[in-house]
Design an enzyme around this catalytic site. Structure first.
Site, PDB file in Angstrom:
ATOM      1  N   ALA A  29       0.864  -1.178   0.000  1.00 35.58           N
ATOM      2  CA  ALA A  29       0.000   0.000   0.000  1.00 35.58           C
ATOM      3  C   ALA A  29       0.900   1.227   0.000  1.00 35.58           C
ATOM      4  O   ALA A  29       2.120   1.128   0.168  1.00 35.58           O
ATOM      5  CB  ALA A  29      -0.919  -0.017   1.212  1.00 35.58           C
ATOM      6  N   TYR A  30       0.283   2.374  -0.181  1.00 41.30           N
ATOM      7  CA  TYR A  30       1.048   3.607  -0.361  1.00 41.30           C
ATOM      8  C   TYR A  30       0.696   4.631   0.703  1.00 41.30           C
ATOM      9  O   TYR A  30      -0.471   4.827   1.040  1.00 41.30           O
ATOM     10  CB  TYR A  30       0.801   4.175  -1.775  1.00 41.30           C
ATOM     11  CG  TYR A  30       1.451   3.294  -2.808  1.00 41.30           C
ATOM     12  CD1 TYR A  30       2.736   3.556  -3.255  1.00 41.30           C
ATOM     13  CD2 TYR A  30       0.812   2.160  -3.278  1.00 41.30           C
ATOM     14  CE1 TYR A  30       3.361   2.714  -4.159  1.00 41.30           C
ATOM     15  CE2 TYR A  30       1.428   1.312  -4.184  1.00 41.30           C
ATOM     16  CZ  TYR A  30       2.696   1.600  -4.612  1.00 41.30           C
ATOM     17  OH  TYR A  30       3.326   0.763  -5.504  1.00 41.30           O
ATOM     18  N   LEU A  31       1.753   5.277   1.209  1.00 42.77           N
ATOM     19  CA  LEU A  31       1.596   6.397   2.136  1.00 42.77           C
ATOM     20  C   LEU A  31       1.514   7.704   1.363  1.00 42.77           C
ATOM     21  O   LEU A  31       0.941   8.671   1.832  1.00 42.77           O
ATOM     22  CB  LEU A  31       2.774   6.443   3.117  1.00 42.77           C
ATOM     23  CG  LEU A  31       2.820   5.262   4.094  1.00 42.77           C
ATOM     24  CD1 LEU A  31       4.221   5.048   4.612  1.00 42.77           C
ATOM     25  CD2 LEU A  31       1.839   5.491   5.229  1.00 42.77           C
ATOM     26  N   LEU A  83      -2.942   4.787   2.196  1.00 39.76           N
ATOM     27  CA  LEU A  83      -4.100   5.128   1.382  1.00 39.76           C
ATOM     28  C   LEU A  83      -4.931   3.870   1.142  1.00 39.76           C
ATOM     29  O   LEU A  83      -4.420   2.759   1.247  1.00 39.76           O
ATOM     30  CB  LEU A  83      -3.624   5.723   0.052  1.00 39.76           C
ATOM     31  CG  LEU A  83      -2.802   7.015   0.166  1.00 39.76           C
ATOM     32  CD1 LEU A  83      -2.132   7.332  -1.160  1.00 39.76           C
ATOM     33  CD2 LEU A  83      -3.674   8.160   0.627  1.00 39.76           C
TER      34      LEU A  83
END
Length: 156
Positions: A29-31, A83
């Site tokens: 996942a992405y910050l 996110l």
């Protein structure tokens, strides 16, 4: 900081399966996914990895990359800050004529997408393309993992 140079291809057939050397399940996942910078969290093989990647070159082949291994507990805690829409995939390491291809078979919101990547030593690096490779998608943004979180393959 390391320079990541890679090319990406769609998978044309399942013949890659004849040369699999290992596999692992990945959740990432992405910050952050702003233009010119992504911050990715990955969990694979009971370990966490935090990666910061710079903007992609005009030809889509190259970008700066920094990665740090994290204990699984810390990675799980950070996952709560990411996110929405995690990437889930099984990665197969496939050897072909002395080169390593990473074949990602996506699950969940990106079910049906199959992509192979090869990391290169330079942008001019030459390699033999296996017949199971399809269309090259290097530099096409909709195939970036950071974009697949925002615009999943199942919604194309």
């Amino acid at each position: 900081m390391k320079k990541e140079i890679e090319r990406k291809f769609l998978i044309a057939s399942d013949d890659y399966g004849k040369n699999i050397s290992s596999k692992c399940n990945i959740v990432q996942a992405y910050l952050c996914t702003v233009p010119g910078r992504t911050v990715r969290l990955r969990i694979s093989n009971s370990m966490g990895y935090l990666a910061i990647k710079g903007g992609t070159s005009k030809n889509g082949l190259c970008r700066l990359e920094w990665e740090k291994e994290l204990p699984l507990e810390e990675a799980n805690e950070l996952m709560a800050l990411c996110l929405p829409n995690k990437i889930e995939k099984t990665r197969y390491n496939v050897n072909y004529k002395g080169r390593l291809f990473e074949v990602d078979i996506f699950k969940g919101i990106n079910e049906g997408l199959k992509i192979a990547e090869i990391e290169l030593d330079s942008e001019a690096d030459i390699f033999d393309k296996p017949k199971w490779l399809g269309e090259e998608v290097t530099g096409i943004k909709k195939y970036f993992n950071s974009q697949l979180c925002q615009n999943p393959f199942t919604k194309w």
